[in-house]
Enzyme design. Structure first.
Site, mmCIF file in Angstrom:
data_model
loop_
_atom_site.group_PDB
_atom_site.id
_atom_site.type_symbol
_atom_site.label_atom_id
_atom_site.label_comp_id
_atom_site.label_asym_id
_atom_site.label_seq_id
_atom_site.Cartn_x
_atom_site.Cartn_y
_atom_site.Cartn_z
ATOM 1 N N TYR A 110 16.849 51.233 2.468
ATOM 2 C CA TYR A 110 17.198 52.460 1.751
ATOM 3 C C TYR A 110 18.642 52.876 1.998
ATOM 4 C CZ TYR A 110 17.245 57.181 0.037
ATOM 5 O OH TYR A 110 17.568 58.311 -0.666
ATOM 6 N N TRP A 112 22.480 54.620 -0.135
ATOM 7 C CA TRP A 112 23.229 54.857 -1.361
ATOM 8 C C TRP A 112 24.230 53.768 -1.706
ATOM 9 C CZ3 TRP A 112 24.439 59.179 -4.837
ATOM 10 C CH2 TRP A 112 23.351 60.037 -5.007
HETATM 11 N N1 LIG Z 1 29.053 66.672 -1.065
HETATM 12 C C1 LIG Z 1 27.854 66.054 -1.033
HETATM 13 N N2 LIG Z 1 26.991 66.238 -2.048
HETATM 14 C C2 LIG Z 1 25.774 65.639 -2.016
HETATM 15 C C3 LIG Z 1 25.400 64.754 -0.976
HETATM 16 C C4 LIG Z 1 26.337 64.587 0.094
HETATM 17 O O1 LIG Z 1 26.058 63.866 1.073
HETATM 18 N N3 LIG Z 1 27.540 65.247 0.030
HETATM 19 N N4 LIG Z 1 24.180 64.111 -1.008
HETATM 20 C C5 LIG Z 1 23.510 64.002 -2.296
HETATM 21 C C6 LIG Z 1 22.091 63.670 -2.150
HETATM 22 S S1 LIG Z 1 21.660 62.063 -1.782
HETATM 23 C C7 LIG Z 1 21.090 64.556 -2.365
HETATM 24 S S2 LIG Z 1 19.469 64.073 -2.263
HETATM 25 C C8 LIG Z 1 21.382 65.930 -2.734
HETATM 26 C C9 LIG Z 1 20.498 66.894 -1.973
HETATM 27 O O2 LIG Z 1 20.487 68.112 -2.623
HETATM 28 P P1 LIG Z 1 19.832 69.352 -1.886
HETATM 29 O O3 LIG Z 1 18.625 68.954 -1.192
HETATM 30 O O4 LIG Z 1 19.740 70.433 -2.903
HETATM 31 O O5 LIG Z 1 21.029 69.661 -0.873
HETATM 32 P P2 LIG Z 1 21.144 70.351 0.559
HETATM 33 O O6 LIG Z 1 22.605 70.554 0.752
HETATM 34 O O7 LIG Z 1 20.440 69.527 1.562
HETATM 35 O O8 LIG Z 1 20.407 71.724 0.406
HETATM 36 C C10 LIG Z 1 20.831 72.683 -0.561
HETATM 37 C C11 LIG Z 1 20.797 74.057 0.027
HETATM 38 O O9 LIG Z 1 19.457 74.464 0.295
HETATM 39 C C12 LIG Z 1 19.529 75.543 1.200
HETATM 40 N N5 LIG Z 1 18.301 75.652 1.991
HETATM 41 C C13 LIG Z 1 17.954 74.928 3.068
HETATM 42 N N6 LIG Z 1 16.749 75.315 3.539
HETATM 43 C C14 LIG Z 1 16.322 76.314 2.739
HETATM 44 C C15 LIG Z 1 15.150 77.128 2.714
HETATM 45 O O10 LIG Z 1 14.235 76.983 3.518
HETATM 46 N N7 LIG Z 1 15.057 78.033 1.720
HETATM 47 C C16 LIG Z 1 16.032 78.214 0.795
HETATM 48 N N8 LIG Z 1 15.846 79.102 -0.169
HETATM 49 N N9 LIG Z 1 17.161 77.480 0.814
HETATM 50 C C17 LIG Z 1 17.307 76.542 1.756
HETATM 51 C C18 LIG Z 1 20.685 75.224 2.109
HETATM 52 O O11 LIG Z 1 21.435 76.408 2.358
HETATM 53 C C19 LIG Z 1 21.448 74.154 1.390
HETATM 54 O O12 LIG Z 1 22.843 74.392 1.290
HETATM 55 O O13 LIG Z 1 22.736 66.244 -2.460
HETATM 56 C C20 LIG Z 1 23.618 65.303 -3.065
HETATM 57 N N10 LIG Z 1 24.939 65.852 -3.054
HETATM 58 N N1 LIG Z 2 18.529 65.809 8.749
HETATM 59 C C1 LIG Z 2 18.665 65.373 7.507
HETATM 60 N N2 LIG Z 2 18.722 64.052 7.256
HETATM 61 C C2 LIG Z 2 18.874 63.610 5.995
HETATM 62 C C3 LIG Z 2 18.977 64.505 4.917
HETATM 63 C C4 LIG Z 2 18.892 65.901 5.195
HETATM 64 O O1 LIG Z 2 18.951 66.753 4.286
HETATM 65 N N3 LIG Z 2 18.766 66.294 6.495
HETATM 66 N N4 LIG Z 2 19.139 64.029 3.645
HETATM 67 C C5 LIG Z 2 18.616 62.703 3.370
HETATM 68 C C6 LIG Z 2 19.035 62.172 2.078
HETATM 69 S S1 LIG Z 2 18.682 63.147 0.732
HETATM 70 C C7 LIG Z 2 19.560 60.941 1.916
HETATM 71 S S2 LIG Z 2 19.765 60.319 0.327
HETATM 72 C C8 LIG Z 2 19.900 60.071 3.050
HETATM 73 C C9 LIG Z 2 21.176 59.247 2.848
HETATM 74 O O2 LIG Z 2 21.171 58.169 3.697
HETATM 75 P P1 LIG Z 2 22.023 56.852 3.363
HETATM 76 O O3 LIG Z 2 22.034 56.590 1.909
HETATM 77 O O4 LIG Z 2 21.528 55.769 4.253
HETATM 78 O O5 LIG Z 2 23.468 57.305 3.828
HETATM 79 P P2 LIG Z 2 24.893 56.704 3.476
HETATM 80 O O6 LIG Z 2 25.837 57.258 4.476
HETATM 81 O O7 LIG Z 2 25.218 56.929 2.056
HETATM 82 O O8 LIG Z 2 24.706 55.153 3.782
HETATM 83 C C10 LIG Z 2 25.232 54.178 2.989
HETATM 84 C C11 LIG Z 2 25.764 53.053 3.877
HETATM 85 O O9 LIG Z 2 26.135 51.970 3.042
HETATM 86 C C12 LIG Z 2 27.415 51.501 3.422
HETATM 87 N N5 LIG Z 2 28.016 50.880 2.235
HETATM 88 C C13 LIG Z 2 28.714 51.451 1.240
HETATM 89 N N6 LIG Z 2 29.068 50.533 0.330
HETATM 90 C C14 LIG Z 2 28.575 49.361 0.751
HETATM 91 C C15 LIG Z 2 28.596 48.044 0.214
HETATM 92 O O10 LIG Z 2 29.125 47.772 -0.843
HETATM 93 N N7 LIG Z 2 27.935 47.083 0.922
HETATM 94 C C16 LIG Z 2 27.305 47.349 2.099
HETATM 95 N N8 LIG Z 2 26.683 46.347 2.717
HETATM 96 N N9 LIG Z 2 27.299 48.577 2.639
HETATM 97 C C17 LIG Z 2 27.913 49.564 1.962
HETATM 98 C C18 LIG Z 2 28.137 52.707 3.945
HETATM 99 O O11 LIG Z 2 29.229 52.344 4.780
HETATM 100 C C19 LIG Z 2 27.011 53.456 4.660
HETATM 101 O O12 LIG Z 2 26.915 53.039 5.991
HETATM 102 O O13 LIG Z 2 20.024 60.882 4.232
HETATM 103 C C20 LIG Z 2 18.860 61.661 4.469
HETATM 104 N N10 LIG Z 2 18.924 62.273 5.778
HETATM 105 MO MO LIG Z 3 19.465 62.019 -1.203
#
Ligand SMILES: Nc1nc2c(c(=O)[nH]1)N[C@H]1C(S)=C(S)[C@@H](COP(=O)(O)OP(=O)(O)OC[C@H]3O[C@@H](n4cnc5c(=O)[nH]c(N)nc54)[C@H](O)[C@@H]3O)O[C@H]1N2
Ligand SMILES: Nc1nc2c(c(=O)[nH]1)N[C@H]1C(S)=C(S)[C@@H](COP(=O)(O)OP(=O)(O)OC[C@H]3O[C@@H](n4cnc5c(=O)[nH]c(N)nc54)[C@H](O)[C@@H]3O)O[C@H]1N2
Ligand SMILES: [Mo]
Length: 757
Positions: A110, A112
């Site tokens: 898993y 991105w």
């Molecule tokens: N810049 C940036 N953008 C991203 C990502 C990133 O790594 N960096 N990751 C992307 C990915 S993979 C995903 S899945 C999405 C995730 O998208 P989301 O899950 O929507 O993102 P989060 O920032 O985890 O949470 C959004 C907001 O929910 C609020 N929140 C947390 N707990 C609670 C609660 O219990 N109640 C309420 N009402 N609010 C709460 C927090 O204040 C938080 O800022 O974001 C994407 N966008």
């Molecule tokens: N506590 C907490 N944990 C969370 C979350 C949260 O809200 N709270 N959010 C969760 C969510 S929504 C998500 S989606 C996950 C994200 O978790 P991940 O998707 O595992 O996080 P990334 O940092 O995007 O990891 C991508 C990796 O791929 C590598 N990479 C990039 N390009 C390439 C390539 O071309 N080839 C190879 N081989 N590697 C490459 C990058 O260097 C990086 O190490 O985290 C989750 N974890």
């Molecule tokens: Mo995510």
């Protein structure tokens, strides 16, 4: 000096300025109305000391062979020549396939990866493993791993609420009230899976404001909606939204404000639902949520009066009992009865990325097949540690009973489980179990350090590709900008090296080079559009022109469930009853005490430790990067405080603990501790601290993190027995000033490299 053509990343489109074969700066795409600074990270990252320069094998693996060990993550690495590395790894894969069968290879991998339709590491790996014999798979994601499998039982499938969601256009022109539970943070809309070209969340929200739409931000964080939008901030205690929603439902029913006609014609289970909220008064919820009862009543009345769009962020279900919280949101939207009307209804994940609420390309994007995986075994993706620690154990998932397989090889490309998985100490123990761990990455991430085989991958700026997210209206030809770092290879070429050794190169590569694959993918895609009367340029024209190609889109102004509303018999939902479920006999029949058949709010079990750990940490997505990617880059690095990840804290909570702005603090939970740098903010409600994910895990000898990765604190318990998803968003903590000598960050450079004798 040179200026590149456009390049696309998950977080934006840019051109790079180069000098002497290095990227010196980036310029955002002029067509992007709201570019994000995350694109800057690539500048310092491309040649950073944290890049992996060549293949390596862990010393203990080389000396002792494959097997269970507690050395992973603590050992030195031995540099290898490419041929040696590929021979050794191919031999190990053959051994495992031969002795244990394909189920013993975990290829869920898993993560991105990078943008780019062809060089998507995870997809390449899956195609390779399918050709090599197969692999144990994962389902769902960390993003919406609870609502993904759950919502189809009560209202809509994932593909529906992602791709058929009411568009921002309809909302901005027709809604009167937008309630955003979990906010609509600009920072999250930076990201689009596949690559963002046009960031238009803010322009749409400005249109909402200018059209007089009332915006309510229900969140513990005020800045989950940008200040200039003038939203009303309803600050809510984390993990209590279910109680708020129950009280809103109670008020709507008690005051006779709910839409009786909508409920009668489009919903099932009203009676049991109404009974379940009859005592859930606003006074009851006020105690739990930290919101005044009067404000809850007023909000319910306002929702009944105005055309209301209710959206819940994905974070709302990255919490224990997340299915129930989401379901209560569905129930409230159904009671309001604006589902299927212009600008009204229910949404999930608006602003969580730059996707939901946008229309899609008419006939999709160029793709390639991941091949056929003969193994049927899978896990819900966040059960990685449980699977490795408990082979042979049974568990429930979505009404089924499944068994964890016995994994011998873990193969990861394009993800960082030591970023994404809650409870990193548990994950460390789990990563000690398999015979062999293989990781491809560009950087010495913590996951790479916990591997036996480390294969250096190129970054997307170092290879040709084509890219865009499905909601963009262009396809970007991505010409290589700089040469690969040191001995880094494309994942595709690494896997081809293995495939030829394993005798499955024909099946994996079809004999094509990367650029031949791009041509093949593009040409097939262009043919699909041509067959439906949309003429696009030939591959050679597209590639040589080196400019974004306009791609036609569909449904620019769409209202979800509008056909269902017009004629529920002709357009039934795909739920068991064909209607919206306010209660579900099917869910009830699964018999899960933590996911019952009538939606309910439960207090999180983590609250049991509140006496010792009184602060709730929100571990949300980082503003300065995508997850852990390019943490070493300039924009991410500049946000650190004394080299630690910033943790926001309310000044009053800090004062009670003798903590000053800019101090380094030790943050403890039941499971571990970390160091972080404090940034004061009164945008947080009292009792809440906020530490985004993504600081690379830098463990001390006890496995605690000296850099600030919140997953060393978080728990790995599942959301529920239904989805088995992750609850990473929240953890109970205590914070104290750190007065010791600050340990230097080590994870931003290479690990210990052994000298070969
Ligand atoms: N810049 C940036 N953008 C991203 C990502 C990133 O790594 N960096 N990751 C992307 C990915 S993979 C995903 S899945 C999405 C995730 O998208 P989301 O899950 O929507 O993102 P989060 O920032 O985890 O949470 C959004 C907001 O929910 C609020 N929140 C947390 N707990 C609670 C609660 O219990 N109640 C309420 N009402 N609010 C709460 C927090 O204040 C938080 O800022 O974001 C994407 N966008
Ligand atoms: N506590 C907490 N944990 C969370 C979350 C949260 O809200 N709270 N959010 C969760 C969510 S929504 C998500 S989606 C996950 C994200 O978790 P991940 O998707 O595992 O996080 P990334 O940092 O995007 O990891 C991508 C990796 O791929 C590598 N990479 C990039 N390009 C390439 C390539 O071309 N080839 C190879 N081989 N590697 C490459 C990058 O260097 C990086 O190490 O985290 C989750 N974890
Ligand atoms: Mo995510």
């Amino acid at each position: 000096m040179g200026k590149s053509g456009l390049h696309i990343s998950h977080w934006g489109t840019f051109a790079a300025n180069t000098e002497g074969g290095r990227i010196t700066s980036v310029t955002p795409y002029a067509g992007d109305p709201d570019p994000h600074r995350i694109i800057e990270n690539v500048v310092d990252a491309q040649q950073h000391p944290a890049r992996i320069d060549r293949p390596y094998v862990r010393r203990g693996w080389l000396e002792d062979g494959p097997g269970r060990t507690d050395k992973r993550g603590r050992d030195e690495f031995v540099p290898l020549e490419w041929n040696e590395a590929l021979d050794l790894l191919a031999g190990e894969l053959s051994r495992v396939y031969r002795n244990f069968g394909a189920e013993a290879v975990y290829g869920g991998s898993y993560g991105w990866s990078s943008a780019g339709r062809f060089h998507h590491a995870q997809s390449q790996l899956k195609r390779f493993l399918a050709a090599a014999g197969g692999y144990t798979q994962s389902v769902n994601n960390y993003s919406f791993g609870a609502s993904g499998p759950f919502l189809p039982h009560v209202i809509a499938t994932e593909s529906q609420w992602e791709t058929e969601a009411t568009t921002w256009k309809s909302i901005s022109e027709n809604a009167e009230l937008v309630i955003a539970i979990g906010g609509l943070p600009r920072k999250n809309s930076a990201i689009a899976n596949g690559g963002a070209i046009s960031h238009d969340l803010l322009p749409w929200l400005h249109a909402c404001r200018d059209n007089g739409i009332e915006l309510v931000n229900v969140s513990p964080l005020r800045d989950d909606v940008s200040a200039e939008l003038g939203a009303t901030w309803m600050s809510i205690r984390p993990a209590t939204d279910g109680a708020l929603l129950q009280a809103i439902a109670h008020t709507l029913i008690e005051e006779g404000l709910y839409n009786k006609e909508f409920v009668a014609n489009y919903c099932v289970g009203y009676d049991l639902f109404a009974e379940s909220v009859h005592d859930k008064t606003p006074e009851w919820a006020a105690e739990i949520c930290g919101i005044e009862a009067g404000a809850i009543r007023d909000l319910a009345r306002l929702m009944a009066e105005k055309r209301t769009f209710l959206t819940m962020s994905w974070s709302m279900q990255r919490q224990q009992y997340g299915e129930q919280t989401m379901w209560l949101g569905v129930c409230v939207a159904a009671l309001i009865g604006d589902i299927g009307l212009p600008g009204g209804g229910f949404g999930h994940g608006y602003a969580s990325t730059n996707r939901v609420g946008h229309s899609e390309m008419l006939f999709g994007l160029p793709t390639f097949s991941k091949g056929h995986n003969p193994v049927r075994t899978y896990i819900p993706v966040s059960r990685i540690a449980d699977m490795l620690l408990q082979p042979g154990e049974t568990y429930t998932y979505d009404g089924k009973t499944l068994t964890y397989p016995d994994i011998k090889v873990v193969y990861w490309a394009g993800g960082n489980p030591f970023h994404h998985s809650p409870d990193l100490k548990k994950l460390r123990e789990a990563f000690g179990r398999p015979d062999t761990v293989v990781v491809h990455d560009s950087m010495w991430t913590s996951t790479a350090r916990h591997a036996d085989f480390v294969m250096p991958a190129t970054l997307s700026v170092e290879r040709d590709d084509l890219g865009a997210a499905i909601t963009e209206d262009a396809l970007i030809p991505m010409h290589k900008i700089v040469e690969p770092f040191a001995q880094a290879h494309d994942d595709y070429d690494i896997l081809r090296g293995l495939a030829s050794r394993l005798g499955c190169d024909d099946e994996f590569s079809s004999g094509r080079t990367s650029i031949e694959w791009l041509e093949e993918m593009y040409t097939k895609w262009e043919g699909k559009y041509a067959a439906r009367g949309h003429q696009l340029p030939s591959w050679q024209e597209f590639w040589d022109k080196n400019e974004p190609l306009d791609v036609p889109k569909r449904d620019k102004d769409r209202i979800m469930h509008t056909e269902f509303r017009a004629d529920p018999q002709a357009h039934p939902l795909r739920t068991p009853s064909s209607k919206i479920h306010l209660q579900s006999d099917e869910i009830e029949s699964f018999g899960y005490d933590d996911c019952p058949g009538t939606p309910t709010w439960f207090a999180p079990t983590e609250w049991a430790v509140r006496d010792d750990f009184p602060l709730t940490m929100i571990a949300n997505q980082p503003k300065t990067r995508l997850h852990s990617q390019l943490d070493v880059g300039g924009y991410s690095a500049e946000s650190k405080i004394k080299g630690r990840e910033p943790m926001r804290m309310h000044p009053a909570d800090a004062a009670e603990r003798g903590i000053a702005d800019g101090d380094v603090v030790k943050v403890r939970s039941v499971r571990g501790s970390l160091l972080a740098g404090v940034a004061f903010s009164d945008d947080l409600m009292r009792g809440v601290v906020q530490l985004s994910t993504g600081a690379w895990y830098d463990p001390d000898e006890d496995g605690n993190c000296i850099h600030g990765n919140p997953n060393v604190l978080a728990t790995d318990i599942p959301v529920s027995k239904f989805s088995r998803s992750n609850v990473g968003q929240h953890v109970q903590v205590e914070v104290e000033k750190f007065d010791g000598e600050l340990p230097p960050i080590t994870v931003w450079g290479p690990p210990k490299i052994a000298i070969r004798s």
